[in-house]
Write a protein that holds these residues in place. Structure first.
Motif, PDB file in Angstrom:
ATOM      1  N   VAL A   1      39.494  28.879  14.882  1.00 43.22           N
ATOM      2  CA  VAL A   1      40.647  28.019  15.366  1.00 43.22           C
ATOM      3  C   VAL A   1      40.465  26.841  15.955  1.00 43.22           C
ATOM      4  CG1 VAL A   1      42.933  28.468  16.343  1.00 43.22           C
ATOM      5  CG2 VAL A   1      41.909  30.431  15.525  1.00 43.22           C
ATOM      6  N   THR A   2      40.814  25.839  15.329  1.00 42.05           N
ATOM      7  CA  THR A   2      40.510  24.429  15.816  1.00 42.05           C
ATOM      8  C   THR A   2      41.207  24.379  17.212  1.00 42.05           C
ATOM      9  OG1 THR A   2      40.778  23.481  13.695  1.00 42.05           O
ATOM     10  CG2 THR A   2      41.064  22.086  15.618  1.00 42.05           C
ATOM     11  N   GLY A   3      40.268  24.029  18.192  1.00 44.12           N
ATOM     12  CA  GLY A   3      40.719  23.844  19.567  1.00 44.12           C
ATOM     13  C   GLY A   3      40.163  24.940  20.230  1.00 44.12           C
ATOM     14  N   ARG A   4      39.930  25.934  19.527  1.00 48.47           N
ATOM     15  CA  ARG A   4      39.234  27.264  20.402  1.00 48.47           C
ATOM     16  C   ARG A   4      37.680  27.187  20.159  1.00 48.47           C
ATOM     17  NH1 ARG A   4      43.027  32.269  19.556  1.00 48.47           N
ATOM     18  NH2 ARG A   4      41.512  33.155  21.220  1.00 48.47           N
TER      19      ARG A   4
ATOM     20  N   ASP B   1      28.998  20.115  18.793  1.00 43.88           N
ATOM     21  CA  ASP B   1      29.487  20.234  20.004  1.00 43.88           C
ATOM     22  C   ASP B   1      30.298  21.671  20.295  1.00 43.88           C
ATOM     23  OD1 ASP B   1      29.351  17.406  20.486  1.00 43.88           O
ATOM     24  OD2 ASP B   1      31.263  16.862  19.829  1.00 43.88           O
ATOM     25  N   CYS B   2      30.695  22.349  19.375  1.00 45.04           N
ATOM     26  CA  CYS B   2      31.165  23.506  19.468  1.00 45.04           C
ATOM     27  C   CYS B   2      30.048  24.689  19.847  1.00 45.04           C
ATOM     28  CB  CYS B   2      31.910  24.116  18.327  1.00 45.04           C
ATOM     29  SG  CYS B   2      33.506  23.087  18.178  1.00 45.04           S
ATOM     30  N   VAL B   3      28.868  24.354  19.110  1.00 45.12           N
ATOM     31  CA  VAL B   3      27.929  25.321  19.313  1.00 45.12           C
ATOM     32  C   VAL B   3      27.244  25.544  20.516  1.00 45.12           C
ATOM     33  CG1 VAL B   3      25.901  24.188  18.326  1.00 45.12           C
ATOM     34  CG2 VAL B   3      26.198  26.676  17.794  1.00 45.12           C
ATOM     35  N   GLU B   4      27.384  24.365  21.431  1.00 41.94           N
ATOM     36  CA  GLU B   4      27.029  24.521  22.702  1.00 41.94           C
ATOM     37  C   GLU B   4      27.532  25.340  23.797  1.00 41.94           C
ATOM     38  OE1 GLU B   4      24.638  22.848  23.908  1.00 41.94           O
ATOM     39  OE2 GLU B   4      24.045  21.254  22.209  1.00 41.94           O
ATOM     40  N   SER B   5      28.877  25.632  23.301  1.00 41.67           N
ATOM     41  CA  SER B   5      29.821  26.802  24.307  1.00 41.67           C
ATOM     42  C   SER B   5      30.065  27.756  23.245  1.00 41.67           C
ATOM     43  CB  SER B   5      30.767  26.196  25.272  1.00 41.67           C
ATOM     44  OG  SER B   5      30.175  25.803  26.379  1.00 41.67           O
ATOM     45  N   VAL B   6      29.496  29.049  23.196  1.00 39.43           N
ATOM     46  CA  VAL B   6      30.088  29.953  22.173  1.00 39.43           C
ATOM     47  C   VAL B   6      30.381  31.250  23.233  1.00 39.43           C
ATOM     48  CG1 VAL B   6      29.287  31.505  20.379  1.00 39.43           C
ATOM     49  CG2 VAL B   6      28.524  29.254  20.555  1.00 39.43           C
ATOM     50  N   VAL B   7      31.511  31.552  22.770  1.00 36.18           N
ATOM     51  CA  VAL B   7      32.122  32.997  23.273  1.00 36.18           C
ATOM     52  C   VAL B   7      31.319  34.203  22.742  1.00 36.18           C
ATOM     53  CG1 VAL B   7      34.179  34.375  23.741  1.00 36.18           C
ATOM     54  CG2 VAL B   7      34.377  31.917  23.704  1.00 36.18           C
ATOM     55  N   GLY B   8      30.882  35.166  23.799  1.00 32.78           N
ATOM     56  CA  GLY B   8      30.300  36.407  23.695  1.00 32.78           C
ATOM     57  C   GLY B   8      30.933  37.275  22.589  1.00 32.78           C
ATOM     58  N   GLY B   9      30.265  37.567  21.724  1.00 31.53           N
ATOM     59  CA  GLY B   9      31.000  38.569  20.650  1.00 31.53           C
ATOM     60  C   GLY B   9      30.882  40.167  20.887  1.00 31.53           C
ATOM     61  N   THR B  10      31.298  40.909  19.911  1.00 29.85           N
ATOM     62  CA  THR B  10      31.290  42.257  19.964  1.00 29.85           C
ATOM     63  C   THR B  10      30.109  42.862  19.266  1.00 29.85           C
ATOM     64  OG1 THR B  10      33.681  42.576  20.280  1.00 29.85           O
ATOM     65  CG2 THR B  10      32.303  44.430  19.637  1.00 29.85           C
ATOM     66  N   SER B  11      29.094  43.367  20.041  1.00 28.69           N
ATOM     67  CA  SER B  11      27.873  43.684  19.492  1.00 28.69           C
ATOM     68  C   SER B  11      28.067  44.900  18.407  1.00 28.69           C
ATOM     69  CB  SER B  11      27.035  44.126  20.335  1.00 28.69           C
ATOM     70  OG  SER B  11      26.793  45.133  21.006  1.00 28.69           O
ATOM     71  N   MET B  12      27.174  45.063  17.452  1.00 30.52           N
ATOM     72  CA  MET B  12      27.303  46.119  16.603  1.00 30.52           C
ATOM     73  C   MET B  12      27.088  47.424  17.301  1.00 30.52           C
ATOM     74  SD  MET B  12      28.193  45.096  13.628  1.00 30.52           S
ATOM     75  CE  MET B  12      27.728  46.223  12.499  1.00 30.52           C
ATOM     76  N   GLU B  13      26.359  47.322  18.252  1.00 29.83           N
ATOM     77  CA  GLU B  13      26.146  48.784  18.884  1.00 29.83           C
ATOM     78  C   GLU B  13      27.088  49.151  19.830  1.00 29.83           C
ATOM     79  OE1 GLU B  13      22.598  47.995  21.544  1.00 29.83           O
ATOM     80  OE2 GLU B  13      21.138  47.822  19.603  1.00 29.83           O
TER      81      GLU B  13
ATOM     82  N   GLY C   1      32.128  30.821  27.630  1.00 25.53           N
ATOM     83  CA  GLY C   1      30.939  30.567  28.305  1.00 25.53           C
ATOM     84  C   GLY C   1      29.880  30.561  27.423  1.00 25.53           C
ATOM     85  N   HIS C   2      28.651  30.437  27.707  1.00 25.51           N
ATOM     86  CA  HIS C   2      27.570  30.340  26.933  1.00 25.51           C
ATOM     87  C   HIS C   2      27.245  31.618  26.460  1.00 25.51           C
ATOM     88  CE1 HIS C   2      26.638  26.255  27.437  1.00 25.51           C
ATOM     89  NE2 HIS C   2      26.918  26.072  28.819  1.00 25.51           N
ATOM     90  N   ALA C   3      26.850  31.623  25.240  1.00 22.15           N
ATOM     91  CA  ALA C   3      26.370  33.042  24.575  1.00 22.15           C
ATOM     92  C   ALA C   3      25.122  33.633  25.237  1.00 22.15           C
ATOM     93  CB  ALA C   3      26.353  32.811  23.142  1.00 22.15           C
ATOM     94  N   ILE C   4      25.250  34.910  25.297  1.00 18.13           N
ATOM     95  CA  ILE C   4      23.816  35.265  25.606  1.00 18.13           C
ATOM     96  C   ILE C   4      22.994  35.368  24.411  1.00 18.13           C
ATOM     97  CG2 ILE C   4      22.766  37.486  26.348  1.00 18.13           C
ATOM     98  CD1 ILE C   4      25.652  38.428  27.498  1.00 18.13           C
TER      99      ILE C   4
END
Length: 339
Positions: A236-239, A312-324, A4-7
């Motif tokens: 990873v290409t395609g992800r 194209d890829c940067v339009e939909s970025v998966v949420g990551g694990t925050s340092m906190e 989904g879109h990144a926060i």
């Protein structure tokens, strides 16, 4: 973890803004100076035009200024010491300039130059500029695929049919810049280009006095910014991209580095000046680079994508694990005795 879109961090605190987003207004600035080093050289002429979001002039301040120093290259700006000796100093008009700037994004052609001189004059006059964001029309023009020989103000004026009567006159240059701003913004919306709006920083002296910091190059700032997300590893290409991935930029790209860095930061990715085994991705348009970051990426097995693929890829970025989230605060005070 779902795709989904990144926060995202609020736009007002990041670099870059979609041209389609609503805007409060613009403060078009041009200054003529006695030299090139702010604080030593001084402003000798200023034009500040306050525009609404549609480019209509709402307020203005135009004035020659007595710099208290030699006016410098008269053959360029046409101003002599005799012409300036009875003019006001910057401190005399600072409050009027502040009102033009308030609530607007400062716009100039090579904004780092004009902003640096304004900041230096404000500090000397003990005034605080209400500037939170700036935009450089040189960088904006680079993104608009105009097909022109250069990005000088007179070239852009000719391209859009804006009359230029007195080059290096602050008021005329500000009027010309106002004239090209509207079609430039329209072009940006047509191409879905992001505007190169960036935040400014302020410093507070120990005595409480606030001054304005210089506009450092975006790549320098970005390379020093800690990413709030853990690096999840290589792309990873395609992800989808994942927040925290480290992205480096090769020289062989079609878009400006500043535009790509804006998108990297906005998406919660990390910008890297170097390519190493921790790099997640390198943006490079050359399929077989023989040198530079694209070459090093190939040698290290780091994935390489074109700038078009990256956008194209940067339009939909998966949420990551925050340092906190990763850090367990309950363990902070538990130290192991090693000896």
């Amino acid at each position: 973890m779902s795709v989904g879109h990144a926060i995202l961090i609020p736009v007002s605190h990041t670099w870059g803004r979609p041209a389609s987003h609503p805007h409060e207004g613009w403060a078009v600035i041009d200054v003529e100076t006695s030299g090139f080093r702010p604080g030593q050289a001084r402003i000798i002429s200023i034009a500040a035009l306050g525009l609404d979001a549609d480019g209509r002039v709402e307020q203005s301040v135009v004035s020659l200024l007595n710099p208290g120093v030699d006016p410098g290259p008269t053959h360029v700006h046409g101003l002599t010491a005799a012409m300036l000796e009875d003019q006001p100093q910057f401190g005399d008009i600072a409050s009027a300039v502040v009102e033009v700037l308030r609530g607007r994004t400062l716009v100039a052609h090579n904004v780092a130059f004009d902003y640096a001189f304004l900041a230096a004059e404000a500090e000397l006059a003990d005034a605080e500029l209400p500037v939170d964001t700036v935009m450089c029309t040189v960088e904006l023009a680079r993104r608009l695929e105009l097909g022109i020989d250069n990005l000088r103000l007179e070239t852009l004026a000719a391209h859009w049919g804006v009359a230029q009567e007195r080059p290096h006159d602050a008021f005329d240059d500000a009027l010309v810049l106002t004239g090209i701003l509207t079609p430039a913004l329209e072009r940006a919306r047509e191409l879905d280009v992001w505007l190169p709006i960036r935040p400014v920083t302020r410093r507070r002296w120990p005595n409480g006095r606030v001054t304005h910091d210089e506009l450092r190059p975006l790549k320098v700032m970005a390379s020093r910014m800690p990413c709030p997300y853990l690096n999840p590893g290589r792309y990873v290409t395609g992800r989808p991209l994942v927040q925290g991935m480290r992205v480096a930029l090769a020289a062989e790209v079609g878009r400006t580095h500043e535009e790509l860095v804006e998108r990297i930061l906005y998406a919660g990715l990390a910008y890297s000046d170097d390519v190493d085994r921790e790099t997640s991705l390198v943006v490079c348009n050359d399929a077989a680079p023989e040198q530079g970051k694209g070459y090093h990426a190939r040698q290290l097995g780091v994935p390489v994508v074109s700038d078009a693929q990256f956008m194209d890829c940067v339009e939909s970025v998966v949420g990551g694990t925050s340092m906190e989230e990763f850090t367990d605060p309950s363990l902070v005070d538990e130290q192991l005795a090693l000896f």
